[in-house]
Motif scaffolding. Structure first.
Motif, PDB file in Angstrom:
ATOM      1  N   PRO A  53     -67.151  44.028  90.907  1.00 21.31           N
ATOM      2  CA  PRO A  53     -66.471  43.331  92.206  1.00 21.31           C
ATOM      3  C   PRO A  53     -66.748  41.847  92.467  1.00 21.31           C
ATOM      4  CG  PRO A  53     -68.703  44.528  92.215  1.00 21.31           C
ATOM      5  CD  PRO A  53     -68.324  44.494  91.070  1.00 21.31           C
ATOM      6  N   ASN A  54     -66.106  41.068  91.391  1.00 20.14           N
ATOM      7  CA  ASN A  54     -66.102  39.651  91.448  1.00 20.14           C
ATOM      8  C   ASN A  54     -64.989  39.277  90.974  1.00 20.14           C
ATOM      9  OD1 ASN A  54     -66.688  39.174  88.617  1.00 20.14           O
ATOM     10  ND2 ASN A  54     -68.531  40.249  89.237  1.00 20.14           N
ATOM     11  N   THR A  55     -64.209  38.031  91.120  1.00 20.29           N
ATOM     12  CA  THR A  55     -63.068  37.417  90.559  1.00 20.29           C
ATOM     13  C   THR A  55     -63.379  36.764  89.019  1.00 20.29           C
ATOM     14  OG1 THR A  55     -63.408  35.172  91.301  1.00 20.29           O
ATOM     15  CG2 THR A  55     -62.044  36.842  92.610  1.00 20.29           C
ATOM     16  N   SER A  56     -64.605  36.929  88.652  1.00 22.51           N
ATOM     17  CA  SER A  56     -64.909  36.337  87.047  1.00 22.51           C
ATOM     18  C   SER A  56     -65.115  37.502  86.116  1.00 22.51           C
ATOM     19  CB  SER A  56     -66.185  35.468  87.089  1.00 22.51           C
ATOM     20  OG  SER A  56     -67.301  36.112  87.578  1.00 22.51           O
ATOM     21  N   SER A  57     -64.920  38.831  86.638  1.00 25.35           N
ATOM     22  CA  SER A  57     -64.899  39.885  85.583  1.00 25.35           C
ATOM     23  C   SER A  57     -63.572  39.986  85.078  1.00 25.35           C
ATOM     24  CB  SER A  57     -65.607  41.021  86.402  1.00 25.35           C
ATOM     25  OG  SER A  57     -64.507  41.723  87.577  1.00 25.35           O
ATOM     26  N   ARG A  58     -63.711  40.933  84.003  1.00 24.07           N
ATOM     27  CA  ARG A  58     -62.474  41.214  83.264  1.00 24.07           C
ATOM     28  C   ARG A  58     -61.504  41.908  83.953  1.00 24.07           C
ATOM     29  NH1 ARG A  58     -62.315  44.445  77.532  1.00 24.07           N
ATOM     30  NH2 ARG A  58     -60.001  44.429  77.625  1.00 24.07           N
ATOM     31  N   ILE A  59     -60.189  41.579  84.047  1.00 21.92           N
ATOM     32  CA  ILE A  59     -58.843  42.284  84.644  1.00 21.92           C
ATOM     33  C   ILE A  59     -58.598  43.374  83.833  1.00 21.92           C
ATOM     34  CG2 ILE A  59     -56.825  41.986  85.534  1.00 21.92           C
ATOM     35  CD1 ILE A  59     -57.398  38.985  86.055  1.00 21.92           C
ATOM     36  N   TRP A  60     -58.532  44.600  84.332  1.00 19.95           N
ATOM     37  CA  TRP A  60     -58.009  45.897  83.500  1.00 19.95           C
ATOM     38  C   TRP A  60     -56.500  45.947  83.611  1.00 19.95           C
ATOM     39  CZ3 TRP A  60     -60.717  46.694  79.818  1.00 19.95           C
ATOM     40  CH2 TRP A  60     -62.321  47.111  80.113  1.00 19.95           C
ATOM     41  N   GLY A  61     -55.930  45.494  84.856  1.00 18.34           N
ATOM     42  CA  GLY A  61     -54.582  45.451  85.295  1.00 18.34           C
ATOM     43  C   GLY A  61     -54.092  44.782  86.321  1.00 18.34           C
ATOM     44  N   THR A  62     -52.791  44.550  86.630  1.00 16.34           N
ATOM     45  CA  THR A  62     -52.382  43.915  87.643  1.00 16.34           C
ATOM     46  C   THR A  62     -51.318  44.752  88.298  1.00 16.34           C
ATOM     47  OG1 THR A  62     -53.092  41.676  87.121  1.00 16.34           O
ATOM     48  CG2 THR A  62     -51.392  41.882  88.846  1.00 16.34           C
ATOM     49  N   THR A  63     -51.315  45.434  89.538  1.00 19.22           N
ATOM     50  CA  THR A  63     -50.209  46.140  90.191  1.00 19.22           C
ATOM     51  C   THR A  63     -48.838  45.441  90.154  1.00 19.22           C
ATOM     52  OG1 THR A  63     -50.702  45.364  92.437  1.00 19.22           O
ATOM     53  CG2 THR A  63     -51.967  47.496  91.628  1.00 19.22           C
ATOM     54  N   THR A  64     -47.951  46.325  89.936  1.00 21.66           N
ATOM     55  CA  THR A  64     -46.297  45.600  89.786  1.00 21.66           C
ATOM     56  C   THR A  64     -45.758  45.650  91.223  1.00 21.66           C
ATOM     57  OG1 THR A  64     -45.640  47.773  89.267  1.00 21.66           O
ATOM     58  CG2 THR A  64     -46.250  46.144  87.333  1.00 21.66           C
ATOM     59  N   LYS A  65     -46.313  46.503  92.108  1.00 16.64           N
ATOM     60  CA  LYS A  65     -46.045  46.679  93.463  1.00 16.64           C
ATOM     61  C   LYS A  65     -47.040  47.468  94.400  1.00 16.64           C
ATOM     62  CE  LYS A  65     -43.419  51.128  92.726  1.00 16.64           C
ATOM     63  NZ  LYS A  65     -42.325  52.025  93.102  1.00 16.64           N
ATOM     64  N   VAL A  66     -46.481  47.546  95.654  1.00 20.86           N
ATOM     65  CA  VAL A  66     -47.455  48.402  96.449  1.00 20.86           C
ATOM     66  C   VAL A  66     -47.494  49.782  95.484  1.00 20.86           C
ATOM     67  CG1 VAL A  66     -47.842  49.696  98.680  1.00 20.86           C
ATOM     68  CG2 VAL A  66     -46.822  47.543  98.561  1.00 20.86           C
ATOM     69  N   THR A  67     -48.759  50.089  95.215  1.00 19.92           N
ATOM     70  CA  THR A  67     -49.471  51.154  94.342  1.00 19.92           C
ATOM     71  C   THR A  67     -50.170  52.188  94.879  1.00 19.92           C
ATOM     72  OG1 THR A  67     -49.068  49.345  92.624  1.00 19.92           O
ATOM     73  CG2 THR A  67     -50.313  51.568  91.935  1.00 19.92           C
ATOM     74  N   GLU A  68     -50.184  53.224  94.590  1.00 23.62           N
ATOM     75  CA  GLU A  68     -51.025  54.495  95.225  1.00 23.62           C
ATOM     76  C   GLU A  68     -52.617  54.231  94.528  1.00 23.62           C
ATOM     77  OE1 GLU A  68     -49.373  58.166  94.214  1.00 23.62           O
ATOM     78  OE2 GLU A  68     -47.504  57.690  95.172  1.00 23.62           O
ATOM     79  N   ALA A  69     -53.588  54.721  95.343  1.00 17.59           N
ATOM     80  CA  ALA A  69     -55.166  54.583  94.967  1.00 17.59           C
ATOM     81  C   ALA A  69     -55.766  55.651  95.311  1.00 17.59           C
ATOM     82  CB  ALA A  69     -55.491  53.246  95.284  1.00 17.59           C
ATOM     83  N   GLY A  70     -56.796  55.918  94.740  1.00 17.76           N
ATOM     84  CA  GLY A  70     -57.986  56.757  95.389  1.00 17.76           C
ATOM     85  C   GLY A  70     -59.112  56.053  95.151  1.00 17.76           C
ATOM     86  N   VAL A  71     -59.554  55.762  96.709  1.00 16.62           N
ATOM     87  CA  VAL A  71     -60.875  55.114  96.568  1.00 16.62           C
ATOM     88  C   VAL A  71     -61.954  55.759  96.953  1.00 16.62           C
ATOM     89  CG1 VAL A  71     -62.009  53.301  98.238  1.00 16.62           C
ATOM     90  CG2 VAL A  71     -59.690  53.018  97.609  1.00 16.62           C
TER      91      VAL A  71
END
Length: 127
Positions: A53-71
């Motif tokens: 939960p920080n901006t310096s950690s690894r990015i696993w992916g970036t959404t391409t549009k509004v995307t579904e999620a389960g929180v």
């Protein structure tokens, strides 16, 4: 928590039936459909999905549009401000990006990118 699980389009097709109702109305958190965990919502386009939960950690992916999620839950992490909105709330869960055929499990999403209406959203437990 630190492992990326990326599945092929075929795997995304298997969860399509269970995930179709994942699209929650913006501003609300509701129970996720059978086959997923957490609360159904969406994540804004061009949102980075991170290892921690920080901006310096690894990015696993970036959404391409509004995307579904389960929180599944939220935590207080790095405070981020974009424009006039800032929050230290980060949500943990799964993001389904059908455009690129990936399911990202165990990722962190900055609260300003998750469409739940308030940070933290009512009904979503703390991790």
């Amino acid at each position: 928590m630190t492992t990326k699980r990326s599945r092929s389009t075929a795997a995304a097709g298997l969860v399509l039936g269970a995930a179709l109702s994942l699209l929650g109305a913006a501003g609300t958190a509701e129970a996720a459909p059978t086959g997923t965990t957490g609360y159904a919502t969406t994540v804004q386009a061009h949102s980075n999905l991170r290892e921690q939960p920080n901006t310096s950690s690894r990015i696993w992916g970036t959404t391409t549009k509004v995307t579904e999620a389960g929180v599944e839950c939220y935590t207080l992490g790095q405070y981020v401000k974009v424009g006039t909105y800032g929050t230290s709330v980060w949500y943990y869960g799964t993001v389904i990006d059908y455009d690129i055929g990936h399911i990202y499990s165990n990722v962190w999403m900055w609260g300003g990118n998750v469409n739940v209406g308030a940070d933290p959203a009512p009904g979503i437990p703390r991790c």
